[in-house]
Write a protein that holds these residues in place. Structure first.
Motif, short mmCIF file in Angstrom:
data_model
loop_
_atom_site.label_atom_id
_atom_site.label_comp_id
_atom_site.label_asym_id
_atom_site.label_seq_id
_atom_site.Cartn_x
_atom_site.Cartn_y
_atom_site.Cartn_z
N LYS A 139 -4.05 -8.06 -12.95
CA LYS A 139 -3.85 -8.10 -11.50
C LYS A 139 -4.88 -7.26 -10.78
O LYS A 139 -5.09 -6.10 -11.13
N GLY A 185 -5.01 -8.32 -7.24
CA GLY A 185 -4.49 -8.55 -5.89
C GLY A 185 -3.41 -9.60 -5.88
O GLY A 185 -2.76 -9.87 -6.91
N GLY A 186 -3.23 -10.20 -4.71
CA GLY A 186 -2.11 -11.11 -4.47
C GLY A 186 -2.10 -12.34 -5.37
O GLY A 186 -1.03 -12.85 -5.70
N TRP A 227 10.36 -7.04 -5.92
CA TRP A 227 10.21 -6.29 -4.67
C TRP A 227 11.49 -6.37 -3.83
O TRP A 227 11.56 -7.13 -2.86
N VAL A 231 -1.39 0.38 1.25
CA VAL A 231 -1.70 -0.02 -0.13
C VAL A 231 -2.67 -1.18 0.00
O VAL A 231 -2.33 -2.20 0.60
N ARG A 246 -6.61 -3.17 -1.46
CA ARG A 246 -7.94 -3.12 -2.02
C ARG A 246 -8.80 -2.45 -0.97
O ARG A 246 -8.67 -2.74 0.22
N LEU A 305 -3.09 4.35 -0.80
CA LEU A 305 -3.35 4.03 -2.20
C LEU A 305 -4.28 2.82 -2.25
O LEU A 305 -4.02 1.83 -1.58
N GLY A 306 -5.34 2.94 -3.02
CA GLY A 306 -6.21 1.77 -3.14
C GLY A 306 -7.43 2.08 -3.97
O GLY A 306 -7.71 3.23 -4.30
N ASN A 307 -8.12 1.02 -4.31
CA ASN A 307 -9.43 1.19 -4.95
C ASN A 307 -10.26 -0.05 -4.67
O ASN A 307 -9.78 -1.02 -4.09
N LEU A 312 0.52 -10.08 1.09
CA LEU A 312 1.85 -9.92 0.50
C LEU A 312 2.48 -8.61 0.93
O LEU A 312 3.68 -8.52 1.12
P1 ADP Z 1 -5.20 -9.19 -1.72
O1 ADP Z 1 -4.79 -10.25 -2.67
O2 ADP Z 1 -6.23 -9.64 -0.72
O3 ADP Z 1 -5.64 -7.93 -2.39
P2 ADP Z 1 -2.40 -9.15 -0.86
O4 ADP Z 1 -1.71 -8.39 0.21
O5 ADP Z 1 -2.19 -10.63 -0.89
O6 ADP Z 1 -3.95 -8.78 -0.82
O7 ADP Z 1 -1.90 -8.61 -2.28
C1 ADP Z 1 -2.16 -7.35 -2.74
C2 ADP Z 1 -1.29 -7.05 -3.94
O8 ADP Z 1 -1.96 -6.09 -4.75
C3 ADP Z 1 0.04 -6.45 -3.60
O9 ADP Z 1 0.99 -6.75 -4.58
C4 ADP Z 1 -0.28 -4.95 -3.61
O10 ADP Z 1 0.84 -4.15 -3.81
C5 ADP Z 1 -1.23 -4.87 -4.76
N1 ADP Z 1 -2.18 -3.76 -4.69
C6 ADP Z 1 -3.33 -3.70 -3.99
N2 ADP Z 1 -3.98 -2.53 -4.22
C7 ADP Z 1 -3.21 -1.84 -5.10
C8 ADP Z 1 -3.32 -0.57 -5.75
N3 ADP Z 1 -4.36 0.22 -5.53
N4 ADP Z 1 -2.36 -0.19 -6.60
C9 ADP Z 1 -1.29 -1.00 -6.82
N5 ADP Z 1 -1.12 -2.21 -6.25
C10 ADP Z 1 -2.06 -2.63 -5.40
#
Ligand code: ADP
Length: 482
Positions: A15, A17-18, A258, A304, A306, A333-335, A387
């Motif tokens: 994973k 992202g979404g 969730w 939270v 990216r 939180l992110g990277n 999401l």
């Molecule tokens: P995208 O797919 O563009 O990144 P979305 O909002 O559709 O954006 O989905 C993001 C998903 O990734 C969510 O489930 C979110 O909790 C998760 N997520 C994003 N960044 C992190 C992170 N640094 N740590 C944990 N989960 C993350």
């Protein structure tokens, strides 16, 4: 109906992202509705760590190349919630540090990696079980649709099998030098502007759009947006030409993962009727981020994400000075992009009393932030589906979002806190700041806020309705190919 999902991500194994959440949740719902779903995922190093020696289903699937062939093993990833998962093991392509890139950039052979994966899925399904429909996702598996209608054109068992492409993000298209045509043994006459060529490159996503039987995006608004130059990233014309086969289906939330009434990753459970647990989650979150002496009057603002330009991180940085004059603390939180990782780390250093940033991917912390925050920020430049805003609603964490894509379709701001969030339209940090101020005003009125939280939590964004919409599209394209 039998559906094969071919994707580069699927939670919990892989994973970023979404996409991973969708490829995990939609199949489960389809199975609940009585359909059969097989999911194919690359056997990345990260997957191998979680599932070290899965049973071998097919010891050798041939992926032909001009002067040599590659060979993939198909491994049994198990059957959870009725969804059968297969891993495609090609160690020289997927036994790597990361999924797509190193800090210095994308893996240069990404085209070969995901082109080979796509071909291996076709070959594997021919032996294991040919589906009624292939469902491919983003540029990474677009080539499956392209191959189906080109190199496999005369295959009698695939001729009538349609492919659906879901675009989770048109900002990533998978573009490679022309010689990729030869690498993947694709006929050169497909390297034209109406097929795979885009700016002298082979564009995987474009191929998927041209050759799939239908295309969906993850919200209705994004389906319209990508037909314009601002969001289509050069593919708007190609998308316009497929407008009658292009549908927007808003993502759902997987409430088995969730839901604050059952989430095993948070400090306490809560429901719209019994909100006490949220206070405990808030305390737990503040503790995890080492905040002390934050009172109930202080708004805990969560992010939270990216860390990418797409997500409007620069807006958050832009309004930081003004925002921190308010009674708030910010947990992020992110990277992702190094530039933003550094910028936000600097922000946390500059404002140690009010800002904390954790630069990492951490699912547990993501749940804690959703559960323990009061407000959640998503000022995205564009947001195909999104999401986190849907998760936020379920946790009574009110989102402040930009009115784009799936954010536009899921969040409604109404006067007097009668909506489920706060929204701004212009791509302007001042508009964003105004929206945050409106949210903070509502937050200070405890009665208004509680009503708003409950309303948000009671909304239903489960997968049931979107899954039905997907089935309608599957049925339509199966019918058209008979
Ligand atoms: P995208 O797919 O563009 O990144 P979305 O909002 O559709 O954006 O989905 C993001 C998903 O990734 C969510 O489930 C979110 O909790 C998760 N997520 C994003 N960044 C992190 C992170 N640094 N740590 C944990 N989960 C993350």
């Amino acid at each position: 109906m039998h559906i094969v999902f071919a994707a580069s991500e699927c939670a919990p194994w892989a994973k970023t992202g979404g996409l991973a959440d969708v490829v995990s949740a939609l199949p489960k719902t389809l199975v609940k509705m009585g359909h059969k779903v097989h999911v194919y995922l690359p056997y990345y190093r990260q997957v191998a760590k979680m599932v070290p020696e899965p049973p071998v289903v097919l010891p050798s699937v041939t992926i032909p190349f001009a002067s040599y062939s590659r060979f993939a093993r198909i491994l049994d990833g198990g059957n959870a919630d009725g969804v059968q998962v297969y891993f495609v093991d090609i160690p020289e392509l997927f036994d790597r540090e990361s999924f797509y890139a190193t800090p210095s950039g994308d893996y240069p052979d990404n085209g070969e990696r995901f082109g080979s994966f796509s071909r291996a899925v076709i070959e594997a399904t021919k032996v294991i079980d040919v589906p009624d429909v292939y469902h491919v996702h983003d540029w990474q598996t677009s080539m499956l649709a392209v191959m189906l209608r080109s190199v496999y054109y005369f295959d009698p068992i695939l001729r009538h099998v349609p492919a659906l492409l879901t675009i989770h993000n048109a900002g990533y298209q998978g573009t490679f030098p022309p010689r990729m045509m030869e690498t993947l043994l694709l006929p050169w006459d497909m390297f034209t502007l109406d097929k795979l060529e885009q700016y002298d490159q082979v564009n995987f996503l474009k191929g998927g759009i041209v050759y799939s039987d239908a295309i969906t995006t993850v919200s209705a608004t994004y389906a319209k947006e990508i037909q314009t130059p601002e969001f289509g990233n050069g593919l708007e014309g190609t998308l316009q030409s497929r407008a009658s086969d292009l549908f927007g289906i808003l993502n759902g939330a997987d409430y088995s993962e969730w839901d604050p009434s059952s989430d095993p990753l948070i400090a306490a459970h809560f429901t719209p009727q019994k909100l006490d647990g949220k206070k405990e989650c808030r305390r737990d979150l503040l503790h995890a981020f080492r905040f002390e002496n934050v009172t109930d009057d202080t708004a805990v603002i969560g992010v939270v994400s990216r860390f990418a330009t797409q997500k409007g991180i620069d807006f958050i940085v832009d309004i930081m000075d003004r925002l921190l004059k308010e009674d708030v603390v910010l947990v992020m939180l992110g990277n992702g992009e190094e530039y933003y990782e550094r910028l936000l780390t600097e922000m946390a250093e500059r404002y140690p009393e009010k800002v904390r940033v954790q630069v990492k991917f951490d699912n547990v912390m993501a749940h804690k932030i959703e559960a323990g925050s009061d407000l959640f920020l998503m000022p995205s430049r564009y947001e195909p589906g999104g999401l986190n805003q849907i998760y936020s609603l379920k946790y009574g964490t009110i989102p402040v979002v930009r009115a784009t894509g799936g954010l536009q379709d899921s969040i409604e701001e109404l006067p007097n806190g009668d909506g489920n969030g706060f929204k701004f339209l212009g791509y302007d940090p001042n508009d964003f700041f105004e929206a945050v101020l409106r949210a903070l005003t509502a937050f200070r009125d405890k009665k208004v806020w509680k009503v708003m939280m409950k309303r948000a939590m009671e909304q239903d964004f489960s997968w049931d309705k979107p899954a039905q919409e997907y089935v309608r599209v599957y049925e339509r394209i199966i019918q058209n190919r008979l």
